[in-house]
Design an enzyme around this catalytic site. Structure first.
Site, PDB file in Angstrom:
ATOM      1  N   SER A 133       0.854  -1.175   0.000  1.00 15.93           N
ATOM      2  CA  SER A 133       0.000   0.000   0.000  1.00 15.93           C
ATOM      3  C   SER A 133       0.898   1.237   0.000  1.00 15.93           C
ATOM      4  O   SER A 133       1.751   1.387   0.876  1.00 15.93           O
ATOM      5  CB  SER A 133      -0.878  -0.044   1.261  1.00 15.93           C
ATOM      6  OG  SER A 133      -1.671   1.109   1.337  1.00 15.93           O
ATOM      7  N   LYS A 159      -1.003  -0.888  -4.400  1.00 13.76           N
ATOM      8  CA  LYS A 159      -2.244  -0.166  -4.074  1.00 13.76           C
ATOM      9  C   LYS A 159      -1.872   1.287  -3.828  1.00 13.76           C
ATOM     10  O   LYS A 159      -1.011   1.577  -2.997  1.00 13.76           O
ATOM     11  CB  LYS A 159      -2.878  -0.803  -2.832  1.00 13.76           C
ATOM     12  CG  LYS A 159      -3.885   0.055  -2.085  1.00 13.76           C
ATOM     13  CD  LYS A 159      -4.671  -0.784  -1.093  1.00 13.76           C
ATOM     14  CE  LYS A 159      -4.909  -0.055   0.220  1.00 13.76           C
ATOM     15  NZ  LYS A 159      -5.704  -0.867   1.163  1.00 13.76           N
ATOM     16  N   LYS A 161      -2.996   4.929  -2.514  1.00 10.83           N
ATOM     17  CA  LYS A 161      -3.969   5.688  -1.744  1.00 10.83           C
ATOM     18  C   LYS A 161      -4.385   6.895  -2.574  1.00 10.83           C
ATOM     19  O   LYS A 161      -3.517   7.566  -3.163  1.00 10.83           O
ATOM     20  CB  LYS A 161      -3.337   6.156  -0.426  1.00 10.83           C
ATOM     21  CG  LYS A 161      -3.069   5.021   0.545  1.00 10.83           C
ATOM     22  CD  LYS A 161      -4.365   4.464   1.059  1.00 10.83           C
ATOM     23  CE  LYS A 161      -4.156   3.516   2.226  1.00 10.83           C
ATOM     24  NZ  LYS A 161      -5.434   2.983   2.724  1.00 10.83           N
ATOM     25  N   ASP A 186      -7.260   2.989  -3.252  1.00  7.10           N
ATOM     26  CA  ASP A 186      -8.022   2.989  -1.992  1.00  7.10           C
ATOM     27  C   ASP A 186      -8.290   4.428  -1.566  1.00  7.10           C
ATOM     28  O   ASP A 186      -7.360   5.200  -1.337  1.00  7.10           O
ATOM     29  CB  ASP A 186      -7.203   2.265  -0.906  1.00  7.10           C
ATOM     30  CG  ASP A 186      -7.940   2.164   0.425  1.00  7.10           C
ATOM     31  OD1 ASP A 186      -9.126   2.555   0.483  1.00  7.10           O
ATOM     32  OD2 ASP A 186      -7.326   1.691   1.407  1.00  7.10           O
ATOM     33  N   GLU A 211     -11.231   0.765  -3.918  1.00  9.65           N
ATOM     34  CA  GLU A 211     -11.605   0.397  -2.556  1.00  9.65           C
ATOM     35  C   GLU A 211     -12.266   1.571  -1.840  1.00  9.65           C
ATOM     36  O   GLU A 211     -11.720   2.674  -1.814  1.00  9.65           O
ATOM     37  CB  GLU A 211     -10.333  -0.051  -1.809  1.00  9.65           C
ATOM     38  CG  GLU A 211     -10.576  -0.623  -0.441  1.00  9.65           C
ATOM     39  CD  GLU A 211      -9.279  -1.072   0.234  1.00  9.65           C
ATOM     40  OE1 GLU A 211      -8.209  -1.072  -0.426  1.00  9.65           O
ATOM     41  OE2 GLU A 211      -9.326  -1.402   1.426  1.00  9.65           O
ATOM     42  N   ASP A 236     -14.318  -1.962   2.258  1.00  9.29           N
ATOM     43  CA  ASP A 236     -13.449  -2.216   3.417  1.00  9.29           C
ATOM     44  C   ASP A 236     -14.212  -1.731   4.652  1.00  9.29           C
ATOM     45  O   ASP A 236     -14.903  -2.510   5.324  1.00  9.29           O
ATOM     46  CB  ASP A 236     -12.121  -1.470   3.218  1.00  9.29           C
ATOM     47  CG  ASP A 236     -11.218  -1.452   4.450  1.00  9.29           C
ATOM     48  OD1 ASP A 236     -11.518  -2.142   5.430  1.00  9.29           O
ATOM     49  OD2 ASP A 236     -10.191  -0.723   4.448  1.00  9.29           O
ATOM     50  N   LYS A 260     -10.391  -7.650   6.918  1.00 11.06           N
ATOM     51  CA  LYS A 260      -9.435  -7.295   7.981  1.00 11.06           C
ATOM     52  C   LYS A 260      -9.968  -7.884   9.271  1.00 11.06           C
ATOM     53  O   LYS A 260     -11.065  -7.503   9.720  1.00 11.06           O
ATOM     54  CB  LYS A 260      -9.349  -5.774   8.150  1.00 11.06           C
ATOM     55  CG  LYS A 260      -8.575  -5.052   7.083  1.00 11.06           C
ATOM     56  CD  LYS A 260      -8.564  -3.555   7.372  1.00 11.06           C
ATOM     57  CE  LYS A 260      -7.828  -2.794   6.290  1.00 11.06           C
ATOM     58  NZ  LYS A 260      -8.166  -1.358   6.335  1.00 11.06           N
ATOM     59  N   GLY A 288      -4.473  -4.856   5.587  1.00 11.80           N
ATOM     60  CA  GLY A 288      -3.435  -4.658   6.602  1.00 11.80           C
ATOM     61  C   GLY A 288      -3.712  -3.390   7.369  1.00 11.80           C
ATOM     62  O   GLY A 288      -4.367  -2.466   6.859  1.00 11.80           O
TER      63      GLY A 288
HETATM   64  O1  NPG Z   1      -0.007  -2.933   4.637  1.00 10.50           O
HETATM   65  O2  NPG Z   1      -0.524  -2.890   6.729  1.00 10.50           O
HETATM   66  C1  NPG Z   1      -0.561  -2.408   5.604  1.00 10.50           C
HETATM   67  C2  NPG Z   1      -1.309  -1.118   5.407  1.00 10.50           C
HETATM   68  C3  NPG Z   1      -2.348  -1.215   4.362  1.00 10.50           C
HETATM   69  O3  NPG Z   1      -3.216   0.791   3.455  1.00 10.50           O
HETATM   70  C4  NPG Z   1      -3.252  -0.014   4.348  1.00 10.50           C
HETATM   71  N1  NPG Z   1      -4.085   0.104   5.371  1.00 10.50           N
HETATM   72  O4  NPG Z   1      -7.131   1.747   4.788  1.00 10.50           O
HETATM   73  O5  NPG Z   1      -6.486  -0.235   4.419  1.00 10.50           O
HETATM   74  C5  NPG Z   1      -6.292   0.888   4.886  1.00 10.50           C
HETATM   75  C6  NPG Z   1      -4.964   1.216   5.530  1.00 10.50           C
HETATM   76  C7  NPG Z   1      -5.010   1.549   6.992  1.00 10.50           C
HETATM   77  C8  NPG Z   1      -3.854   1.602   7.697  1.00 10.50           C
HETATM   78  C9  NPG Z   1      -6.160   1.802   7.647  1.00 10.50           C
HETATM   79  C10 NPG Z   1      -3.851   1.906   9.054  1.00 10.50           C
HETATM   80  C11 NPG Z   1      -6.162   2.099   8.987  1.00 10.50           C
HETATM   81  C12 NPG Z   1      -5.017   2.156   9.689  1.00 10.50           C
END
Ligand code: NPG
Length: 369
Positions: A133, A159, A161, A186, A211, A236, A260, A288
Site C-alpha cells: 500500500s 495499491k 492511496k 483505496d 476500494e 473495506d 481485515k 493490513g
Molecule cells: O499494509 O498494513 C498495511 C497497510 C495497508 O493501506 C493499508 N491500510 O485503509 O487499508 C487501509 C490502511 C489503513 C492503515 C487503515 C492503518 C487504517 C489504519
C-alpha cells in the site's frame, strides 16, 4: 483452558517513512498488545485501533478502556477462543478490541495444542503473495520513485492511496511508467456520490478494484456507483461482519471484499466471512493495518485460505518498520512464508519488546471456574 488474566502492553513503533492516507498522516504506531496468560500457554494478540478515531470509531485508548472495564471481566469462565465472541456479544461494536482478546486466547489455545493458526483456519498454501500500500505523496516523481522501489523489491501488486486532487493523474503516471503491473486504489471514504463521473475516469487504467470510495454507511451509494463505474468496487470500512458482507453483495455494492480481522471482530469471524465469500464466488483479499510482527503473522495465516485469490496488503515487516518486535517477515520472490509453528508461530523478542514498551498493565480474571 483456564485463563488467569491479560497483560495490556503499549508499544511505540516509529515507521520508516510517513504513511499518508485520505484521513491523515501516520509517522508511528502506538500499538496495544494483549497477552493472554493461561494454564495452557501464553498467547499474543494485537489491537489494530489507531491513535485517533479517523479510520473507524475505535481508537487505542478507547480499546484499552473497553477491554479493562467491560470485555475482560466478561471473559471470566470462558475456556476456549470460540466462546469469546458469544461472551462479548452483549457489548456493541468495539470489534478491534474484541478481535485482539480473541486472537490472544486463540494463540494461547493453539500453542497449548501445538497446532498452527494457519492449519486451524484452513490454510491451503505455504506462502502468500505480497501487495504493498503506497501512501499519498507530495509529487508524482516522488510517487514513481516509491512505486519503482517496491516493484524492485518484488511486490506483486501496488495499491495507491487516493483522495480528491490525487487520483487520476497519479494513477495514469504509474500505469504509463510501470506497464501492466497489478494496480488498485483505496480512497478510505474520501469521495461523495457526486464524484461518480470523476471516478469513472479511472476505468481506462484497468485497475483491479476501487476500494471504499464513499462513506462507510453509504452502502446504497456504492451500489449506485457500481452501475456507473466499470472497475469493480471493493468495500473495506463498510464491512464489519459476515451479515454486512452478505447484504452488500446482495445489493451489488461490492464485487470484492477486503477482509481485515480487526475490523470484523476477529480471525474466527474473518474465516466465517471468507467461507461465505468463497461459496458466493466473491474474491477476497487480506487487508493490513500496519501491524507489528504479531498481527502480521496471523494475517499471513489468514491470507493462505483458498478464497484469498487476490494479493493482500501483506507486506514484509521492513515496509513499515526498521525494527520489529518479532523476527522480521522477509519477502522472497514477492511472497512471505506462512508461519508453521504453534499458534501464530512467532513471539516478541523480549529485549526489543521491553525497549519499545511504554506501559504495561496486568488485569487478572476472576474466573467462575
Ligand atoms: O499494509 O498494513 C498495511 C497497510 C495497508 O493501506 C493499508 N491500510 O485503509 O487499508 C487501509 C490502511 C489503513 C492503515 C487503515 C492503518 C487504517 C489504519
Amino acid at each position: 483452558m483456564k485463563v488467569e488474566g491479560f497483560e495490556l502492553r503499549r508499544v511505540a513503533m516509529p515507521l520508516v517513512t510517513p504513511f499518508r492516507t485520505s484521513f491523515g498522516t501516520q509517522t508511528a504506531r502506538d500499538i496495544l498488545l494483549v497477552k493472554a496468560v493461561t494454564d495452557a500457554a501464553d498467547g499474543w494478540g494485537e489491537c489494530v485501533a489507531g491513535a485517533d478515531p479517523l479510520y473507524s470509531p475505535e481508537y487505542v485508548d478507547g480499546a484499552a478502556d473497553v477491554m479493562r472495564r467491560f470485555l475482560i471481566p466478561a471473559l471470566a469462565g470462558v475456556g476456549d477462543a470460540d466462546e469469546v465472541a458469544g461472551a462479548l456479544h452483549p457489548f456493541k461494536g468495539h470489534r478491534m478490541a474484541k478481535a485482539a482478546l480473541e486472537a490472544a486466547l486463540l494463540d494461547a489455545e493453539l500453542r497449548g495444542l501445538a497446532r498452527s493458526l494457519a492449519n486451524e483456519l484452513g490454510s491451503v498454501a505455504d506462502r502468500v503473495p505480497c501487495g504493498v500500500s503506497v501512501g499519498i505523496m507530495d509529487s508524482i516523481p516522488q510517487l514513481l520513485d516509491a512505486v519503482g522501489g517496491y516493484l524492485d523489491e518484488g511486490y506483486v501488486r501496488i495499491k495507491l492511496k487516493i483522495e480528491p486532487g490525487w487520483d487520476v493523474a497519479p494513477v495514469r503516471a504509474v500505469r504509463e511508467r510501470f506497464g501492466d503491473v497489478w494496480l488498485q486504489v483505496d480512497a478510505n471514504t474520501a469521495y461523495t456520490r457526486d464524484d461518480a463521473g470523476h471516478l469513472a475516469q479511472l476505468d481506462e487504467f484497468d485497475l483491479l478494484l476501487i476500494e471504499q470510495p464513499l462513506d462507510e454507511e453509504d452502502v446504497l451509494g456504492h451500489a449506485d456507483l457500481a452501475r456507473v463505474v466499470k472497475t469493480p468496487i471493493c468495500l473495506d470500512e463498510s464491512i464489519t461482519s459476515t451479515e454486512t458482507a452478505v447484504a452488500a453483495v446482495r445489493l451489488g455494492a461490492t464485487r470484492i471484499i477486503n477482509i481485515k480481522p480487526g475490523r470484523v471482530g476477529g480471525y474466527l469471524e474473518a474465516r466465517r466471512m471468507h467461507d461465505y465469500c468463497l461459496g458466493a464466488g466473491v474474491p477476497v483479499w487480506c487487508g493490513g493495518m500496519v501491524e507489528s510482527g504479531i498481527g502480521r503473522a496471523a494475517n499471513i495465516a489468514l491470507a493462505s485460505l483458498p478464497g484469498f485469490t487476490l494479493p493482500g496488503d501483506v507486506s514484509a515487516s521492513g515496509r513499515f518498520y526498521e525494527v520489529d518486535i518479532t523476527p522480521p517477515f522477509v519477502m522472497r520472490d514477492g511472497h512471505l512464508d506462512v508461519p508453521t509453528g504453534p499458534g501464530i508461530g512467532v513471539e516478541p523478542i523480549p529485549e526489543i519488546l521491553d525497549e519499545l514498551t511504554t506501559s504495561v498493565e496486568w488485569i487478572p480474571l476472576r474466573s467462575a471456574r
